[in-house]
Scaffold this motif. Structure first.
Motif, PDB file in Angstrom:
ATOM      1  N   PHE A  37     -15.216   6.116  -7.608  1.00  0.00           N
ATOM      2  CA  PHE A  37     -15.145   6.847  -6.330  1.00  0.00           C
ATOM      3  C   PHE A  37     -13.712   7.214  -5.978  1.00  0.00           C
ATOM      4  CE2 PHE A  37     -14.416   6.269  -1.695  1.00  0.00           C
ATOM      5  CZ  PHE A  37     -15.191   7.299  -1.191  1.00  0.00           C
ATOM      6  N   VAL A  38     -12.783   6.280  -6.188  1.00  0.00           N
ATOM      7  CA  VAL A  38     -11.401   6.506  -5.737  1.00  0.00           C
ATOM      8  C   VAL A  38     -10.683   7.578  -6.547  1.00  0.00           C
ATOM      9  CG1 VAL A  38     -11.143   4.171  -4.808  1.00  0.00           C
ATOM     10  CG2 VAL A  38     -10.499   4.631  -7.191  1.00  0.00           C
ATOM     11  N   SER A  39     -11.194   7.943  -7.713  1.00  0.00           N
ATOM     12  CA  SER A  39     -10.480   8.893  -8.567  1.00  0.00           C
ATOM     13  C   SER A  39     -10.378  10.268  -7.942  1.00  0.00           C
ATOM     14  CB  SER A  39     -11.154   8.996  -9.934  1.00  0.00           C
ATOM     15  OG  SER A  39     -12.444   9.575  -9.830  1.00  0.00           O
ATOM     16  N   ALA A  40     -11.287  10.587  -7.024  1.00  0.00           N
ATOM     17  CA  ALA A  40     -11.283  11.906  -6.390  1.00  0.00           C
ATOM     18  C   ALA A  40     -10.275  12.012  -5.250  1.00  0.00           C
ATOM     19  CB  ALA A  40     -12.675  12.244  -5.872  1.00  0.00           C
ATOM     20  N   TRP A  41      -9.684  10.892  -4.849  1.00  0.00           N
ATOM     21  CA  TRP A  41      -8.717  10.923  -3.757  1.00  0.00           C
ATOM     22  C   TRP A  41      -7.408  11.545  -4.234  1.00  0.00           C
ATOM     23  CZ3 TRP A  41      -9.030   8.004   1.187  1.00  0.00           C
ATOM     24  CH2 TRP A  41     -10.363   7.701   1.501  1.00  0.00           C
ATOM     25  N   PRO A  42      -6.643  12.190  -3.326  1.00  0.00           N
ATOM     26  CA  PRO A  42      -5.448  12.935  -3.738  1.00  0.00           C
ATOM     27  C   PRO A  42      -4.453  12.129  -4.561  1.00  0.00           C
ATOM     28  CG  PRO A  42      -6.005  13.446  -1.469  1.00  0.00           C
ATOM     29  CD  PRO A  42      -6.915  12.336  -1.889  1.00  0.00           C
ATOM     30  N   ASP A  43      -4.304  10.836  -4.268  1.00  0.00           N
ATOM     31  CA  ASP A  43      -3.335  10.011  -5.009  1.00  0.00           C
ATOM     32  C   ASP A  43      -4.001   9.219  -6.127  1.00  0.00           C
ATOM     33  OD1 ASP A  43      -4.766   8.179  -3.569  1.00  0.00           O
ATOM     34  OD2 ASP A  43      -3.040   7.157  -2.693  1.00  0.00           O
ATOM     35  N   GLY A  44      -5.224   9.619  -6.484  1.00  0.00           N
ATOM     36  CA  GLY A  44      -5.945   8.894  -7.508  1.00  0.00           C
ATOM     37  C   GLY A  44      -6.468   7.551  -7.064  1.00  0.00           C
ATOM     38  N   GLY A  45      -6.414   7.309  -5.760  1.00  0.00           N
ATOM     39  CA  GLY A  45      -6.941   6.068  -5.209  1.00  0.00           C
ATOM     40  C   GLY A  45      -5.924   4.951  -5.073  1.00  0.00           C
ATOM     41  N   LEU A  46      -4.636   5.253  -5.253  1.00  0.00           N
ATOM     42  CA  LEU A  46      -3.624   4.193  -5.201  1.00  0.00           C
ATOM     43  C   LEU A  46      -3.577   3.517  -3.840  1.00  0.00           C
ATOM     44  CD1 LEU A  46      -0.673   5.856  -7.186  1.00  0.00           C
ATOM     45  CD2 LEU A  46      -2.229   4.043  -7.956  1.00  0.00           C
ATOM     46  N   MET A  47      -3.597   4.309  -2.771  1.00  0.00           N
ATOM     47  CA  MET A  47      -3.526   3.726  -1.426  1.00  0.00           C
ATOM     48  C   MET A  47      -4.786   2.920  -1.115  1.00  0.00           C
ATOM     49  SD  MET A  47      -1.673   6.628   0.941  1.00  0.00           S
ATOM     50  CE  MET A  47      -1.809   5.566   2.371  1.00  0.00           C
ATOM     51  N   MET A  48      -5.951   3.430  -1.539  1.00  0.00           N
ATOM     52  CA  MET A  48      -7.182   2.692  -1.279  1.00  0.00           C
ATOM     53  C   MET A  48      -7.202   1.383  -2.060  1.00  0.00           C
ATOM     54  SD  MET A  48     -11.183   3.719  -1.818  1.00  0.00           S
ATOM     55  CE  MET A  48     -11.146   5.072  -0.640  1.00  0.00           C
ATOM     56  N   ARG A  49      -6.777   1.410  -3.302  1.00  0.00           N
ATOM     57  CA  ARG A  49      -6.728   0.186  -4.098  1.00  0.00           C
ATOM     58  C   ARG A  49      -5.791  -0.842  -3.462  1.00  0.00           C
ATOM     59  NH1 ARG A  49      -8.893   0.687  -9.380  1.00  0.00           N
ATOM     60  NH2 ARG A  49      -9.403   2.833  -9.966  1.00  0.00           N
ATOM     61  N   SER A  93      -5.038  -1.024  -0.270  1.00  0.00           N
ATOM     62  CA  SER A  93      -5.682  -1.505   0.956  1.00  0.00           C
ATOM     63  C   SER A  93      -6.746  -2.543   0.632  1.00  0.00           C
ATOM     64  CB  SER A  93      -6.297  -0.324   1.715  1.00  0.00           C
ATOM     65  OG  SER A  93      -6.965  -0.752   2.871  1.00  0.00           O
ATOM     66  N   ILE A  94      -7.513  -2.310  -0.416  1.00  0.00           N
ATOM     67  CA  ILE A  94      -8.545  -3.263  -0.830  1.00  0.00           C
ATOM     68  C   ILE A  94      -7.912  -4.593  -1.220  1.00  0.00           C
ATOM     69  CG2 ILE A  94     -10.258  -3.753  -2.636  1.00  0.00           C
ATOM     70  CD1 ILE A  94     -10.876  -0.691  -2.594  1.00  0.00           C
ATOM     71  N   ALA A  95      -6.823  -4.519  -1.974  1.00  0.00           N
ATOM     72  CA  ALA A  95      -6.137  -5.738  -2.401  1.00  0.00           C
ATOM     73  C   ALA A  95      -5.583  -6.517  -1.215  1.00  0.00           C
ATOM     74  CB  ALA A  95      -5.015  -5.384  -3.374  1.00  0.00           C
ATOM     75  N   GLU A  96      -5.090  -5.789  -0.211  1.00  0.00           N
ATOM     76  CA  GLU A  96      -4.499  -6.436   0.974  1.00  0.00           C
ATOM     77  C   GLU A  96      -5.550  -7.007   1.911  1.00  0.00           C
ATOM     78  OE1 GLU A  96      -2.260  -3.304   2.681  1.00  0.00           O
ATOM     79  OE2 GLU A  96      -0.727  -3.285   1.087  1.00  0.00           O
ATOM     80  N   ASN A  97      -6.809  -6.603   1.730  1.00  0.00           N
ATOM     81  CA  ASN A  97      -7.871  -7.025   2.648  1.00  0.00           C
ATOM     82  C   ASN A  97      -8.958  -7.844   1.943  1.00  0.00           C
ATOM     83  OD1 ASN A  97      -7.478  -5.613   5.494  1.00  0.00           O
ATOM     84  ND2 ASN A  97      -6.792  -4.156   3.926  1.00  0.00           N
ATOM     85  N   GLY A  98      -8.521  -8.661   1.028  1.00  0.00           N
ATOM     86  CA  GLY A  98      -9.430  -9.608   0.402  1.00  0.00           C
ATOM     87  C   GLY A  98     -10.529  -9.005  -0.423  1.00  0.00           C
ATOM     88  N   GLY A  99     -10.272  -7.842  -1.017  1.00  0.00           N
ATOM     89  CA  GLY A  99     -11.273  -7.203  -1.858  1.00  0.00           C
ATOM     90  C   GLY A  99     -12.209  -6.263  -1.124  1.00  0.00           C
ATOM     91  N   PHE A 100     -11.868  -5.923   0.114  1.00  0.00           N
ATOM     92  CA  PHE A 100     -12.710  -5.028   0.914  1.00  0.00           C
ATOM     93  C   PHE A 100     -11.896  -3.863   1.453  1.00  0.00           C
ATOM     94  CE2 PHE A 100     -14.981  -8.991   0.946  1.00  0.00           C
ATOM     95  CZ  PHE A 100     -16.320  -8.632   0.938  1.00  0.00           C
ATOM     96  N   TRP A 101     -12.561  -2.697   1.581  1.00  0.00           N
ATOM     97  CA  TRP A 101     -11.981  -1.548   2.270  1.00  0.00           C
ATOM     98  C   TRP A 101     -12.235  -1.763   3.758  1.00  0.00           C
ATOM     99  CZ3 TRP A 101     -14.072   4.141   1.915  1.00  0.00           C
ATOM    100  CH2 TRP A 101     -13.082   5.031   2.358  1.00  0.00           C
ATOM    101  N   PRO A 102     -11.185  -1.864   4.571  1.00  0.00           N
ATOM    102  CA  PRO A 102     -11.387  -2.234   5.971  1.00  0.00           C
ATOM    103  C   PRO A 102     -12.067  -1.141   6.785  1.00  0.00           C
ATOM    104  CG  PRO A 102      -9.079  -1.690   5.574  1.00  0.00           C
ATOM    105  CD  PRO A 102      -9.756  -1.705   4.228  1.00  0.00           C
ATOM    106  N   VAL A 103     -12.621  -1.552   7.900  1.00  0.00           N
ATOM    107  CA  VAL A 103     -13.289  -0.628   8.824  1.00  0.00           C
ATOM    108  C   VAL A 103     -12.277   0.346   9.413  1.00  0.00           C
ATOM    109  CG1 VAL A 103     -14.505  -0.499  11.038  1.00  0.00           C
ATOM    110  CG2 VAL A 103     -15.100  -2.276   9.377  1.00  0.00           C
TER     111      VAL A 103
END
Length: 213
Positions: free
Chosen positions: A89-101, A103-113
């Motif tokens: 899913f994250v590959s379609a994001w403009p930065d290839g999902g770097l920011m989302m990855r 964020s997930i790492a910083e939030n215990g394995g979850f994408w925050p609300v």
């Protein structure tokens, strides 16, 4: 959405994916979500299924659609991401999902609300935004970073893409390519990314029209 659809006699089967909402705490990877959908269809012996996915859920819905075989009447992507074999899913994001990855790492394995401000400019009123935020739960990160697995080209499936045009009028490049298939159709809605809240009657009518064909 359910009252508008059941009023015409259709069976409607909303599904909460593993790890979300009332299923928080359940382990979930992307293929878990695919199996959630396939299991619901097969477990209830559903036939002539119009399978609908919104936003992220287009990723597991697209994979599940080809796995339920002749039970599928049509798959509908509501302003949704679409799966590509071997791509997350994250590959379609403009930065290839770097920011989302990150964020997930910083939030215990979850994408925050997302905060309420995220939903502005989508044709929603304050009450609708408050309802979305109140019902939101963190999203299991593995479902977003693991690659999709398709057994055949997505363009071979009978599909409708519903594009919400407010603020983003054109389909993404991957969707535009799929729409060149004779099996795919495009519907447009003059609203933002959350039509089930901003225009539920209109969205329901589109789905009813699809089911009638």
């Amino acid at each position: 959405m359910v009252p508008y659809l059941t009023a015409t006699g259709h069976g409607v089967h909303p599904l909460t994916l593993s790890g979300l909402a009332e299923k928080q705490g359940m382990p979930a990877r992307q293929q878990t979500h695919v199996q959630d959908i396939v299991g619901a269809v097969e477990g209830q012996d559903l036939r002539d299924v119009v399978l609908v996915g919104h936003s992220y859920s287009g990723i597991p819905v697209g994979q599940a659609a080809e796995r339920i075989g002749d039970r599928l009447a049509r798959v509908v992507f509501v302003d949704a991401s679409v799966p590509a074999d071997g791509e997350p899913f994250v590959s379609a994001w403009p930065d290839g999902g770097l920011m989302m990855r990150a964020s997930i790492a910083e939030n215990g394995g979850f994408w925050p609300v997302a905060p309420a401000a995220h939903y502005k400019a989508h044709g929603l009123n304050d009450e609708q935004i408050a309802r979305i935020v109140a019902g939101s739960t963190p999203h299991p990160g593995a479902t977003l970073t693991e690659p999709a697995a398709l057994e055949r080209p997505l363009g071979d499936l009978p599909a409708t893409y519903i594009k919400c045009t407010l603020g983003d009028p054109e389909p993404s490049d991957d969707v535009a390519k799929l729409l060149t298939s004779e099996q795919w159709r495009l519907n447009e809605m003059d609203t933002g990314h959350w039509p089930m809240f901003s225009q539920p009657r209109e969205l329901a009518q589109i789905l009813l029209d699809i089911a009638a064909k």
